[in-house]
Design a protein around this motif. Structure first.
Motif, PDB file in Angstrom:
ATOM      1  N   GLU A 113       0.836  -1.207   0.000  1.00 54.98           N
ATOM      2  CA  GLU A 113       0.000   0.000   0.000  1.00 54.98           C
ATOM      3  C   GLU A 113       0.874   1.262   0.000  1.00 54.98           C
ATOM      4  N   GLU A 145       0.023  -2.358  -8.557  1.00 60.06           N
ATOM      5  CA  GLU A 145      -0.627  -1.414  -7.654  1.00 60.06           C
ATOM      6  C   GLU A 145      -1.739  -0.688  -8.396  1.00 60.06           C
ATOM      7  N   SER A 147      -4.831   2.254  -8.013  1.00 58.51           N
ATOM      8  CA  SER A 147      -5.360   3.367  -7.218  1.00 58.51           C
ATOM      9  C   SER A 147      -6.413   4.095  -8.042  1.00 58.51           C
ATOM     10  N   SER A 157      -7.112   2.213  -2.933  1.00 53.77           N
ATOM     11  CA  SER A 157      -5.784   1.836  -3.408  1.00 53.77           C
ATOM     12  C   SER A 157      -5.424   0.474  -2.831  1.00 53.77           C
ATOM     13  N   GLN A 158      -4.876  -0.387  -3.677  1.00 52.16           N
ATOM     14  CA  GLN A 158      -4.479  -1.715  -3.186  1.00 52.16           C
ATOM     15  C   GLN A 158      -3.345  -2.286  -4.036  1.00 52.16           C
TER      16      GLN A 158
END
Length: 293
Positions: A113, A145, A147, A157-158
């Motif tokens: 994250e 990633e 977002s 976001s992850q």
């Protein structure tokens, strides 16, 4: 004034040295020097959960070289981050300790994250419309990633353990793909039109191959046709005929798969490709940190 960013990724390790420009109260930066070393730590980390002595030695030597360059360039502040491969390697902490002792450099293993946060920090100041919805997609060797931004605000976001090296090594899991699909569908379903923003070395290369003008988006259809074009060549011919770097020629195919899959899930028709990535986000993070002081 100069800052430096060290991005220790699963495919390559990068050093970005940037000149910091202060003008009428605003602080920007200009890239001065970029060094990229294709160590491919992910091959060890994802298959063995351990970085081999040979690759650990190469990483330490690279960090010594980076530290020497930072000293020569008289860098005033730096930040060094390690991502997916070092997160998964059981000997990651021991290698960090060696780097501290031998290279006199502080390398930090960051969680997914935080990695996502640093990546989208790189877009501060890019010309994106605050009234539009954007899904930032950063594809690395070990992780992707995502977002989502709407009305200029971060919505979700992850980080997901889906990456180019992971796919090449058959270490990507069906449940992780499903988790990523659920995230995309959940957070984009209320937005009529979503635009993509792609970061990472592979999407930059794909954008160059697309021959789109800088600043213009690349269409989903164009990306799909590029994928078909590249996949029609053998690995050897992608290197010899298409002149792709050896460490780019294999990962560009799974990278294409990840970008097109996420775009399809989110019904994204166009993706913008600003030439920024993790290292740029680190420089931006340093600028913000030193402004606060």
């Amino acid at each position: 004034m100069r800052y430096a960013a060290v991005d220790t990724g699963s495919n390559a390790v990068r050093l970005l040295i940037a000149d910091i420009i202060q003008n009428d109260g605003t602080v920007t930066y200009k890239k001065n020097t970029l060094v990229r070393v294709p160590l491919r730590l992910g091959d060890d980390a994802f298959l063995q959960q351990h970085i081999s002595d040979r690759k650990a030695d190469d990483l330490v030597k690279t960090m010594i070289a980076f530290k020497n360059l930072m000293d020569v360039y008289k860098v005033e502040d730096y930040m060094a981050c390690a991502t997916s491969a070092m997160r998964e390697a059981k000997n990651g902490d021991a290698i960090i300790k060696r780097i501290k002792e031998e290279a006199k450099l502080d390398l930090e293993i960051i969680h997914g994250e935080r990695e996502a946060g640093i990546i989208y920090a790189s877009h501060t100041g890019t010309d994106l419309d605050e009234n539009k919805t954007y899904l930032y997609i950063d594809v690395g060797g070990g992780s992707t990633e995502l977002s989502l931004f709407a009305d200029g605000e971060l919505v979700a976001s992850q980080s997901f353990n889906i990456g180019t090296i992971r796919i090449l090594d058959n270490q990507d899991k069906d449940e992780t793909w499903k988790e990523m699909q659920d995230f995309v569908r959940l957070h984009t379903k209320h937005h009529k039109v979503v635009y993509g923003v792609g970061t990472g070395g592979n999407i930059n290369k794909l954008f160059k191959l697309s021959e789109e003008k800088d600043g213009e988006p690349m269409s989903y259809a164009k990306l799909k046709s590029l994928y078909s074009f590249l996949a029609s060549y053998s690995l050897k011919d992608r290197i010899n005929v298409l002149k792709l770097n050896q460490d780019r020629a294999d990962v560009i195919i799974p990278a294409c798969e990840i970008y097109t899959t996420v775009m399809k899930w989110a019904n994204i028709k166009q993706i913008y490709v600003p030439t920024v990535g993790m290292a740029d986000g680190i420089i931006q993070t340093l600028i913000e940190k030193n402004l606060i002081k």
